[in-house]
Design an enzyme around this catalytic site. Sequence first.
Site, PDB file in Angstrom:
ATOM      1  CB  SER A  15      -0.897   0.021   1.237  1.00  0.00           C
ATOM      2  OG  SER A  15      -1.574   1.254   1.342  1.00  0.00           O
ATOM      3  CE1 TYR A  40      -3.939  -2.816   5.504  1.00  0.00           C
ATOM      4  CE2 TYR A  40      -3.397  -0.528   4.990  1.00  0.00           C
ATOM      5  CZ  TYR A  40      -3.838  -1.782   4.597  1.00  0.00           C
ATOM      6  OH  TYR A  40      -4.166  -1.996   3.290  1.00  0.00           O
TER       7      TYR A  40
END
Length: 162
Positions: A15, A40
């Site tokens: 990401s 995350y």
Amino acid sequence: LLKKSEPSRIVIVASELYRFASVNLNKINPTNAFFPGYIYYVSKYANIYFARELARRLEGTKVTVNCLHPGMIDSGIWRNVPIPFNWPLKLIVKSFFKTPVQGCQTSVHLAVSNDLENVTGKYFMDCKERELTRAAKDEAKAKKLWELSEKLVKLNDNDPRI
């Protein structure tokens, strides 16, 4: 098995949020972070290190390893947010997020494109190669994270290696 069935491809989802994190090799699982989402971000950063180190370890084979940012995707995760909080969220999601079909395009591209047959150790976004930060290209840190991970999963000396 992947080497036996080569050419093969490994596609790892990362990401762009990795850019808001760093990987601390002395505390690779920052569970006490002030912002819970930071974990995350770190995990996606670790995915990039993993992909690059795996690609390095598979050099000389016909197994490629690449990673990608799929984009912000309307996966339906927000559908259970209660009214009235979901109203502005729906507007944002419908206006700026990709559909699931749009969001999978880079993953599919990495898995099947003939143009990427010999491309490995790279990062992609919107079906195009994207430059990583200098820190994300740190080969020594990627190798060290791999070694720490081997210890965490209790890999034994007699376990198969790449």
